[in-house]
Design a protein around this motif. Structure first.
Motif: not given
Length: 117
Positions: A92-97, A101-117
């Motif tokens: 889901i995160r990869d799709r949102l990221v 590229d196409n939706n300039v109003t979309l912002v995806v931020e990495k949270s502290e709970a995200d793994s570093d994989k």
């Protein structure tokens, strides 16, 4: 980007939900989609032809910041695995990221709970 240094591969306009080639002249205020442009060109940049260039860029109004925040994680509820399709939160995160590229109003931020994989 220096003047005259970039070419656009295509100009498109949306008619309903269909994207069609834009064969007319685009004017100030027209909303078009450009194909084949480098990442150095951003939403709101003034683009002009070389035969009649614009002397001053048009001022870009600020974009409205996102108004919705979501956290995605593993389903640890009582119905986990009982219904629905199994989709990893990383997919889901990869799709949102990729959608940023196409939706300039979309912002995806990495949270502290995200793994570093």
């Amino acid at each position: 980007i220096s003047p005259g240094s970039q070419n656009v591969a295509g100009v498109f306009v949306y008619e309903g939900i269909s994207r069609t080639p834009y064969e007319k002249t685009a004017y100030a205020g027209d909303i078009v989609t450009l194909a084949g442009v480098p990442d150095a060109i951003a939403v709101g940049d003034t683009l002009t032809g070389t035969s009649d260039p614009v002397e001053e860029p048009i001022e870009t109004p600020p974009l409205t910041p996102p108004t919705l925040s979501m956290d995605f994680g593993a389903n640890n509820g009582p119905l986990a695995g009982k219904a629905g399709t199994k989709i990893a939160s990383s997919k889901i995160r990869d799709r949102l990221v990729s959608e940023t590229d196409n939706n300039v109003t979309l912002v995806v931020e990495k949270s502290e709970a995200d793994s570093d994989k």
